[in-house]
Design an enzyme around this catalytic site. Structure first.
Site, PDB file in Angstrom:
ATOM      1  CE  LYS A  80      60.579  60.137  70.125  1.00 58.50           C
ATOM      2  NZ  LYS A  80      60.789  61.082  71.262  1.00 58.50           N
ATOM      3  CB  SER A 139      63.761  62.177  70.471  1.00 55.54           C
ATOM      4  OG  SER A 139      62.617  62.785  69.940  1.00 55.54           O
ATOM      5  CB  SER A 147      59.360  64.213  69.300  1.00 61.53           C
ATOM      6  OG  SER A 147      60.393  65.099  68.942  1.00 61.53           O
ATOM      7  CE  LYS A 181      62.051  62.692  66.258  1.00 69.42           C
ATOM      8  NZ  LYS A 181      61.801  63.880  67.055  1.00 69.42           N
TER       9      LYS A 181
END
Length: 389
Positions: free
Chosen positions: A223, A116, A56, A59
């Protein structure tokens, strides 16, 4: 190439008597990269240029492209975007969107940053894609990453869902994190938000997964990531006083291990390094020979004040040298770049600082030029061509 070995900043460290190499730090992460946000100084690197599954953390690239679109007027925060069947089909971390929803861009951004949301990424991707598909957006992200200097990044989707060839390096992730903080401070504030209860749709999925938020160590982004292949990872940032660090770790075995390693990195990076002014504008560091000038030498000086990041427990001296191609032929103008000072602190990458002429040096008169030529001829006659300067 002429080199002048010396130590121009020894005076600054008279209070220190021992050195503790910064490179002694290590991490259990399989790959890591730590940098100072302001100066760009690399504090730690481990397998940092190896393309790895970013989970993730990828992202962040989707978010950066979305922020650019908002800045450029191609997207607005209050614009409401439709949810496709493809976006709705994503599992893992989601906002639980369905095809009956039309969701504001602002909510989608928070859904990506705080929750997320894989589905939220796909909605943004399809809206900004050159061909309306997530795959087309992934190709665009790969091209944009190359333009930003991210040479070890290839995207196959918008959210880091496991896919063959979807890769980013730790250095690339740090670069895009740094760019978000620098280029979009108005959006970066979202990364510190602890909760986002979208439409009260999923009470069990409202919290930010960043384990450092709320620990009182200055952490405010960015993140987390986790897949079976990538392990537990985190692209993070923290600020204490005037200093900010950006770091990326990947390949940890558990969420608890990720949290422990991330906190250790923040504490080490912010406590073991400090900014120091090591040069003052106009300070002459060395003299270089001049040919055929009205002076036989010119001073090599710092053009501006120079501050750099150095280990706190550095010794009295910092290894450094001046390099240049000389002697220089007159005329020389004050402020003309002539040389570089190379500073090599223990455990850090070298830093190069330009040095300039501290004064004008005009061409010498006829007698000066004749004396110079006569000296060269004399050297060749007595020492041979190789001995002439």
């Amino acid at each position: 190439m002429s080199r002048a070995l010396f130590n121009p900043i020894a005076w600054f460290f008279a209070a220190f008597v021992i050195a503790s190499p910064a490179a002694a730090f290590d991490t259990r992460a399989e790959a890591a990269f730590v940098m100072d946000h302001k100066s760009g100084t690399v504090l730690f690197s481990k397998n940092a240029d190896v393309p790895l599954p970013p989970a993730s953390m990828s992202k962040l690239m989707t978010l950066y492209v979305a922020f650019e679109a908002i800045r450029d007027g191609r997207l607005s925060l209050d614009e409401r975007l439709p949810v496709s069947r493809h976006a709705m089909s994503y599992g893992g971390s989601t906002m639980f969107l369905d095809t009956t929803d039309r969701v504001s861009v602002e909510d989608l951004l928070r859904g990506i940053i705080v929750l997320s949301g894989n589905d939220a990424c796909a909605v943004i991707a399809e809206a900004l894609s050159p061909d309306g598909t997530e795959a087309g957006f992934a190709n665009f992200m790969t091209q944009r990453a190359q333009q930003l200097g991210m040479t070890n990044s290839t995207f196959k989707n918008s959210n880091g869902w496991p896919a063959d060839g979807h890769r980013m390096s730790m250095r690339d992730l740090a670069l895009i994190s740094n760019r978000i903080i620098t280029d979009f401070p108005e959006f970066y504030k979202m990364f510190a938000e602890r909760e986002f209860a979208f439409d009260n749709r999923s009470p069990q999925n409202v919290g930010n997964r960043n384990p450092l938020l709320g620990l009182g160590i200055g952490a405010d982004g960015l993140k987390t990531g986790h897949t079976e292949e990538a392990g537990y990872s985190l692209a993070g940032s923290a600020m204490q006083g005037d200093r900010r660090v950006v770091f990326v770790i990947s390949g940890l075995e558990t969420a608890a291990e990720r949290a422990e390693e991330a906190e250790a990195i923040v504490n080490w990076a912010l406590r073991q390094f400090t900014e120091r002014q090591v040069l003052r504008a106009g300070e002459v560091l060395a003299e270089a020979d001049v040919w055929m000038g009205d002076a036989s030498s010119v001073g090599l000086a710092a053009q501006d004040d120079f501050t750099t990041l150095l280990p706190v427990m550095i010794g009295k001296t910092v290894p450094s040298e001046i390099v240049y191609d000389g002697p220089f032929r007159a005329p020389i103008e004050k402020g003309q770049e002539l040389a570089q000072l190379i500073i090599r602190p223990d455990g850090l990458e070298e830093t190069r600082v330009p040095l300039v002429a501290d004064r004008d040096v005009s061409r010498g008169g006829f007698m000066v030029r004749m004396k110079t030529v006569s000296g060269i001829l004399f050297d060749r006659l007595t020492k041979g061509p190789e001995g002439a300067s």
